[in-house]
Design a protein around this motif. Sequence first.
Motif, mmCIF file in Angstrom:
data_model
loop_
_atom_site.group_PDB
_atom_site.id
_atom_site.type_symbol
_atom_site.label_atom_id
_atom_site.label_comp_id
_atom_site.label_asym_id
_atom_site.label_seq_id
_atom_site.Cartn_x
_atom_site.Cartn_y
_atom_site.Cartn_z
ATOM 1 N N THR A 107 -10.067 -23.446 -27.269
ATOM 2 C CA THR A 107 -10.938 -23.761 -28.388
ATOM 3 C C THR A 107 -10.042 -24.091 -29.580
ATOM 4 O O THR A 107 -8.813 -23.970 -29.491
ATOM 5 N N LYS A 108 -10.644 -24.480 -30.699
ATOM 6 C CA LYS A 108 -9.863 -24.784 -31.903
ATOM 7 C C LYS A 108 -10.252 -23.845 -33.029
ATOM 8 O O LYS A 108 -11.423 -23.529 -33.215
ATOM 9 N N SER A 109 -9.224 -23.405 -33.767
ATOM 10 C CA SER A 109 -9.471 -22.577 -34.940
ATOM 11 C C SER A 109 -9.973 -23.446 -36.083
ATOM 12 O O SER A 109 -9.998 -24.685 -35.981
ATOM 13 N N ARG A 114 -4.901 -24.919 -31.543
ATOM 14 C CA ARG A 114 -5.436 -24.726 -30.201
ATOM 15 C C ARG A 114 -5.313 -23.259 -29.799
ATOM 16 O O ARG A 114 -4.208 -22.706 -29.787
ATOM 17 N N LEU A 115 -6.440 -22.647 -29.468
ATOM 18 C CA LEU A 115 -6.478 -21.230 -29.121
ATOM 19 C C LEU A 115 -6.800 -21.092 -27.636
ATOM 20 O O LEU A 115 -7.889 -21.463 -27.190
ATOM 21 N N PRO A 116 -5.864 -20.566 -26.832
ATOM 22 C CA PRO A 116 -6.079 -20.492 -25.387
ATOM 23 C C PRO A 116 -6.868 -19.258 -24.957
ATOM 24 O O PRO A 116 -6.741 -18.174 -25.557
ATOM 25 N N ASN A 159 -19.459 -21.816 -24.393
ATOM 26 C CA ASN A 159 -18.959 -21.675 -25.765
ATOM 27 C C ASN A 159 -17.476 -21.983 -25.879
ATOM 28 O O ASN A 159 -16.967 -22.200 -26.977
ATOM 29 N N ILE A 160 -16.767 -21.975 -24.736
ATOM 30 C CA ILE A 160 -15.340 -22.291 -24.738
ATOM 31 C C ILE A 160 -15.114 -23.761 -24.426
ATOM 32 O O ILE A 160 -14.345 -24.444 -25.091
ATOM 33 N N HIS A 161 -15.782 -24.265 -23.398
ATOM 34 C CA HIS A 161 -15.606 -25.662 -22.994
ATOM 35 C C HIS A 161 -16.853 -26.129 -22.271
ATOM 36 O O HIS A 161 -17.558 -25.323 -21.650
ATOM 37 N N HIS A 162 -17.140 -27.431 -22.357
ATOM 38 C CA HIS A 162 -18.367 -27.949 -21.743
ATOM 39 C C HIS A 162 -18.215 -28.245 -20.254
ATOM 40 O O HIS A 162 -19.196 -28.532 -19.575
ATOM 41 N N GLY A 221 -5.300 -12.064 -31.772
ATOM 42 C CA GLY A 221 -5.021 -13.258 -32.567
ATOM 43 C C GLY A 221 -3.526 -13.380 -32.715
ATOM 44 O O GLY A 221 -2.819 -12.379 -32.680
ATOM 45 N N ASP A 222 -3.033 -14.613 -32.852
ATOM 46 C CA ASP A 222 -1.585 -14.789 -33.008
ATOM 47 C C ASP A 222 -1.295 -16.004 -33.865
ATOM 48 O O ASP A 222 -2.180 -16.781 -34.157
#
Length: 222
Positions: A107-109, A114-116, A159-162, A221-222
């Motif tokens: 997803t994207k912040s 890019r947040l894995p 909610n993460i990817h379609h 979170g990082d």
Amino acid sequence: MCGRFAITLPNDAMAQLFAARPANDLPHVPNFNVCPTNLVHVVRSSDGARRLDALRWGFLPHWYKTETAGPLLINARAETLADKPAFRAACRERRCLVVATGFYEWTKSEDGQRLPWYIHRHDSGAIAFAGVWQDWGPETARQRTCAIVTTAANKKLGNIHHRMPLILEPEDWALWLGEAGKGAAKLMCPGAEEILEFHRVGRAVNSNRASGPGLIEPVQGD
């Protein structure tokens, strides 16, 4: 889609789970960052016998003159699998299972980073992705290649990817592999609602050079 995954199951355990004869050149495990063009663990069936083989992840249609003659086909959409020229013969004749223990999506912040996320079975067991395979190249340099079939994401992962890989449970393996006759088309729909869970992982996996078990460890979170 599926663009990166992990496989941590030992080769002999995979062979036993799928009742398949293992090849001698299987990829090294564990691998927490399997990337496109890597060799991956694939179960195929021929004359009623299953084999666990090493195939290149990145399907090469027979008309490609070189490996880079067209797009890198790591995924094949379930909705068009039977119609696309690249995949329609493989859909009928060369279906397989790609073995994993989890896969990554992003997803994207708010600031665009890019947040894995790592997605896996709730029991941490093996995952069987539906796949198709194709031999490519001259006899002297033949490669066996594959793509992972994808479908619309189920509600849990939406909610993460379609999109998500098409995941098959053991009772469906024989039908997908062609061992149980015709009717594999009915398997190509979203599922795995109850069996999957996910958590955020560190951004180290954003690099295809990253490795090690730390890639799948949860982070806040990082």
